[in-house]
Design an enzyme around this catalytic site. Structure first.
Site, PDB file in Angstrom:
ATOM      1  N   GLN A  14       0.945  -1.140   0.080  1.00  0.00           N
ATOM      2  CA  GLN A  14      -0.146  -0.079  -0.035  1.00  0.00           C
ATOM      3  C   GLN A  14       0.878   1.055   0.017  1.00  0.00           C
ATOM      4  O   GLN A  14       1.825   1.334   0.803  1.00  0.00           O
ATOM      5  CB  GLN A  14      -1.090  -0.016   1.213  1.00  0.00           C
ATOM      6  CG  GLN A  14      -2.042   1.171   1.341  1.00  0.00           C
ATOM      7  CD  GLN A  14      -2.842   1.177   2.334  1.00  0.00           C
ATOM      8  OE1 GLN A  14      -2.874   0.205   3.168  1.00  0.00           O
ATOM      9  NE2 GLN A  14      -3.637   2.107   2.585  1.00  0.00           N
ATOM     10  N   ASP A  18      15.853   7.317 -10.993  1.00  0.00           N
ATOM     11  CA  ASP A  18      15.665   6.888  -9.545  1.00  0.00           C
ATOM     12  C   ASP A  18      16.443   5.651  -9.008  1.00  0.00           C
ATOM     13  O   ASP A  18      15.536   4.875  -8.157  1.00  0.00           O
ATOM     14  CB  ASP A  18      13.926   7.224  -8.986  1.00  0.00           C
ATOM     15  CG  ASP A  18      13.833   7.332  -7.808  1.00  0.00           C
ATOM     16  OD1 ASP A  18      14.776   7.839  -6.995  1.00  0.00           O
ATOM     17  OD2 ASP A  18      12.788   7.214  -7.087  1.00  0.00           O
TER      18      ASP A  18
END
Length: 405
Positions: free
Chosen positions: A47, A179
């Site tokens: 999540q 990233d």
């Protein structure tokens, strides 16, 4: 968000745009992708700030077990992060593309997640976007922290070789990642010696239709990425590039070897981090001495960073030469690339020990955010935090889902 400075008359920072959270679907929910293929959701396994990650299978008639090979990311359709990732996956991560690349180079595997489908799903009058992808195991950040923030030198060089394979592929398909970091490197769920680079939310199409973007500084984009690793170009607001990916990769490898980068004491001050990296680029020898003060400097890292420094913004890296540098590093320690990822620092040359150091420069930047010095890593500074000076704004990290396991 870092505390706002009380001095200097700094303007009030603008709050980031709110993103709606995805509601949790019950196990058994069936989604139909754009190719009319059905997928059944199982339990949530992750999540984040904008969505959920579910186990899934492609046989909607059966139940979803704990060992399923797929996961599905779901987020409200108004949100942006998954939409950005989808652009990359649909253009560059289709199984046939990856398979053809591997076959042409006689590779056993390539650490780029495969795109299996995507679409929209409506429930309760709300619309959701979803994407189906491979399931993975743990991320390397957990491994790094579990190893007292030290990776064996052999392992670091092998990870570097796998990253060069990945970057050459995505660069050849017009994208850069922007990233790279341990938390975005995940082990395969079923093959623990395979590592994958995930999270393409910041992926940038640097060369649409084969035409590279030109160097241009944009104050609105300053410091984008993960602050401790992001490139000097990103600190200046320049769009991501191939050389930027390699610079980020170099910082990661050095941190994995020595445990700590010299600017990690003030991650809440992006200008300090930027200036530190500028000085380290200008004097690579001093940079590496600050990282490895009590041990011999790994010669391969010096050569790697020198190669990256020599690259122009639009230059194509010499991936074969960079591989050769890392392979020579393996020879130096009497090792070979046996394709096995051994995290046990007692079994091979672990490289220099972790030492907390701080580089002192003749000119230091002001802590524009008024943050206290901290050794705790900060993922990204606050978005567009207005400065009292003429320095460009600082960008905030985006919410990211926890990695699947």
């Amino acid at each position: 968000m870092p505390p706002k400075s009380k001095a200097g008359g700094a303007k009030k920072a603008r709050a980031p745009a709110k993103r709606k959270l995805a509601e949790e679907f019950p196990p058994g929910e069936v989604l139909t992708d754009n190719a009319k293929k059905t997928w059944k959701l199982g339990s949530p396994v992750g999540q984040g700030g904008f969505g959920l990650l579910y186990l899934a299978n492609e046989d909607s008639s059966g139940s979803v077990g704990a060992g399923e090979p797929y996961v599905i990311k779901v987020e409200p359709s108004e949100n942006g992060p998954l939409f950005s990732e989808l652009k990359f996956y649909m253009r560059a991560a289709k199984p046939d593309l990856i398979g053809a690349w591997m076959k042409s180079r006689k590779m056993d595997y390539l650490g780029v997640p495969k795109y299996w489908g995507s679409g929209f799903h409506e429930k309760g009058g709300k619309r959701y976007r979803f994407m189906v992808m491979d399931r993975f195991g743990t991320d390397l950040q957990k491994k790094f922290e579990g190893n007292e923030k030290k990776f064996p030198r052999k392992l670091v060089l092998q990870l570097g070789l796998r990253l060069l394979d990945i970057l050459e592929y995505i660069h050849d398909h017009e994208y850069v990642h922007a990233d790279i970091k341990a938390s975005n490197l995940l082990l395969s769920y079923t093959k623990p010696n395979q590592v994958y680079l995930v999270d393409y939310g910041l992926a940038y199409r640097y060369s649409p239709e084969g035409v590279p973007k030109e160097y241009k500084e944009d104050p609105k984009r300053c410091h984008d990425g993960t602050i401790e690793f992001t490139s000097i170009d990103a600190h200046k607001g320049v769009a991501p590039s191939r050389r930027g990916d390699l610079e980020i990769m170099g910082y990661c490898m050095i941190q994995w070897l020595c445990g700590r980068l010299p600017w990690e004491d003030k991650l809440q001050d992006p200008l300090y981090v930027r200036d530190s990296k500028l000085r380290c680029r200008d004097n690579i020898d001093e940079f590496l001495k600050s990282c490895f003060p009590s041990e011999n400097i790994p010669e391969e890292m010096k050569k790697f960073m020198q190669e990256v420094k020599a690259l122009g913004y639009t230059d194509k890296p010499d991936y074969a030469k960079l591989r050769g540098i890392l392979q020579q590093g393996l020879k130096t320690i009497g090792a070979t690339d046996d394709k096995k990822l051994d995290f046990d620092v007692s079994t091979n040359d672990a490289g220099p020990p972790s030492v907390k150091v701080r580089v002192t420069f003749s000119r230091t930047s002001k802590n524009v955010n008024g943050a206290k010095k901290t050794a705790s890593p900060a993922k990204r500074p606050a978005k567009k935090e207005a400065q009292a000076s003429s320095e460009p704004a600082v960008k905030k990290s985006r919410g990211r889902p926890k990695k699947n396991s």
